[in-house]
Design a protein around this motif. Structure first.
Motif, mmCIF file in Angstrom:
data_model
loop_
_atom_site.group_PDB
_atom_site.id
_atom_site.type_symbol
_atom_site.label_atom_id
_atom_site.label_comp_id
_atom_site.label_asym_id
_atom_site.label_seq_id
_atom_site.Cartn_x
_atom_site.Cartn_y
_atom_site.Cartn_z
ATOM 1 N N THR A 145 48.284 45.188 27.366
ATOM 2 C CA THR A 145 48.769 44.495 25.984
ATOM 3 C C THR A 145 48.544 45.723 24.928
ATOM 4 N N ASN A 146 47.937 46.620 25.185
ATOM 5 C CA ASN A 146 47.812 47.944 24.247
ATOM 6 C C ASN A 146 48.497 49.136 24.769
ATOM 7 N N PRO A 147 49.453 49.678 24.012
ATOM 8 C CA PRO A 147 49.883 51.119 24.416
ATOM 9 C C PRO A 147 48.951 52.406 24.344
ATOM 10 N N LEU A 148 47.983 52.249 23.634
ATOM 11 C CA LEU A 148 47.001 53.180 23.773
ATOM 12 C C LEU A 148 45.956 53.318 24.872
ATOM 13 N N PRO A 149 45.447 54.424 25.161
ATOM 14 C CA PRO A 149 44.887 54.509 26.251
ATOM 15 C C PRO A 149 43.256 53.963 26.095
ATOM 16 N N ARG A 150 42.467 53.648 26.929
ATOM 17 C CA ARG A 150 41.326 52.958 26.729
ATOM 18 C C ARG A 150 40.134 53.703 25.954
ATOM 19 N N ASN A 151 40.139 55.100 26.086
ATOM 20 C CA ASN A 151 39.125 55.639 25.304
ATOM 21 C C ASN A 151 39.580 55.734 23.862
ATOM 22 N N VAL A 152 40.861 55.738 23.432
ATOM 23 C CA VAL A 152 41.274 55.703 22.070
ATOM 24 C C VAL A 152 41.120 54.151 21.532
ATOM 25 N N GLN A 153 41.197 53.119 22.484
ATOM 26 C CA GLN A 153 40.939 51.904 22.014
ATOM 27 C C GLN A 153 39.326 51.634 21.726
ATOM 28 N N ILE A 154 38.593 52.391 22.351
ATOM 29 C CA ILE A 154 37.176 52.421 22.049
ATOM 30 C C ILE A 154 36.932 52.783 20.982
ATOM 31 N N LYS A 155 37.339 53.996 20.494
ATOM 32 C CA LYS A 155 36.798 54.411 19.299
ATOM 33 C C LYS A 155 37.213 53.752 17.938
ATOM 34 N N ILE A 156 38.745 53.153 18.401
ATOM 35 C CA ILE A 156 38.996 52.371 17.165
ATOM 36 C C ILE A 156 38.431 51.081 17.001
ATOM 37 N N ASN A 157 38.108 50.455 18.096
ATOM 38 C CA ASN A 157 36.892 49.120 18.211
ATOM 39 C C ASN A 157 35.637 49.708 17.525
ATOM 40 N N LYS A 158 35.161 50.760 17.854
ATOM 41 C CA LYS A 158 33.698 51.070 17.440
ATOM 42 C C LYS A 158 33.777 51.278 15.863
ATOM 43 N N ARG A 159 34.806 51.860 15.201
ATOM 44 C CA ARG A 159 35.321 52.285 13.805
ATOM 45 C C ARG A 159 35.244 50.818 13.207
ATOM 46 N N GLN A 208 34.091 48.248 14.064
ATOM 47 C CA GLN A 208 32.527 47.442 14.251
ATOM 48 C C GLN A 208 31.991 47.911 13.029
ATOM 49 N N VAL A 209 31.930 49.301 12.697
ATOM 50 C CA VAL A 209 31.007 49.820 11.821
ATOM 51 C C VAL A 209 31.326 49.489 10.474
ATOM 52 N N LYS A 210 32.891 49.224 10.184
ATOM 53 C CA LYS A 210 33.172 49.021 9.107
ATOM 54 C C LYS A 210 32.913 47.525 8.644
ATOM 55 N N ARG A 211 32.872 46.568 9.773
ATOM 56 C CA ARG A 211 32.473 45.174 9.631
ATOM 57 C C ARG A 211 31.101 45.057 9.369
ATOM 58 N N ASP A 212 29.921 45.793 9.951
ATOM 59 C CA ASP A 212 28.871 45.972 9.932
ATOM 60 C C ASP A 212 28.368 46.153 8.170
ATOM 61 N N ARG A 213 28.999 47.493 7.912
ATOM 62 C CA ARG A 213 28.871 47.762 6.454
ATOM 63 C C ARG A 213 29.146 46.874 5.520
ATOM 64 N N SER A 214 30.125 46.173 5.760
ATOM 65 C CA SER A 214 30.599 45.111 4.912
ATOM 66 C C SER A 214 29.752 43.972 5.036
ATOM 67 N N ASN A 215 29.060 43.687 5.978
ATOM 68 C CA ASN A 215 28.072 42.596 6.036
ATOM 69 C C ASN A 215 26.631 43.010 5.298
ATOM 70 N N GLY A 216 26.398 44.261 4.762
ATOM 71 C CA GLY A 216 25.467 44.795 4.438
ATOM 72 C C GLY A 216 24.349 45.403 5.527
ATOM 73 N N LEU A 217 24.852 45.820 6.776
ATOM 74 C CA LEU A 217 24.127 46.301 7.837
ATOM 75 C C LEU A 217 23.973 47.774 7.707
ATOM 76 N N LYS A 218 23.176 48.452 7.914
ATOM 77 C CA LYS A 218 22.807 49.968 8.180
ATOM 78 C C LYS A 218 22.218 50.316 9.380
#
Length: 93
Positions: free
Chosen positions: A25-39, A41-51
């Protein structure tokens, strides 16, 4: 020659057939998908006030934390956060 479904030596006969499995369902390779998902997640955590905090502890302490977290049915991170809050609250009194 008859086309036999179990005959995979003549793969050209089966090139038009769909193979079972999860569709891509995603044209990107798995390692690129993981990097994007992690990025994201970090943005979500930061917006929720987590460090994010990283530190090293001895293996025996890690096992104790892991056992206690399982006993209390919380994650290790939640347990460590609760212990830190409790410790800081008691040191302020």
């Amino acid at each position: 020659m008859a086309k036999e479904a179990t005959d995979l030596t003549t793969i050209d006969l089966f090139s038009d057939e769909k193979r079972p499995g999860r569709p891509k369902t995603n044209p990107l390779p798995r390692n690129v998908q993981i990097k994007i998902n992690k990025r994201n997640q970090v943005k979500r955590d930061r917006s929720n006030g987590l460090k994010r905090v990283e530190f090293k502890i001895h293996h025996t302490l890690f096992e104790q934390l892991d056992q206690r977290a399982k006993a209390e049915q919380v994650s290790r991170g939640e347990l460590i956060e609760a212990l830190l809050i409790k410790s800081l609250a008691s040191s302020q009194n």
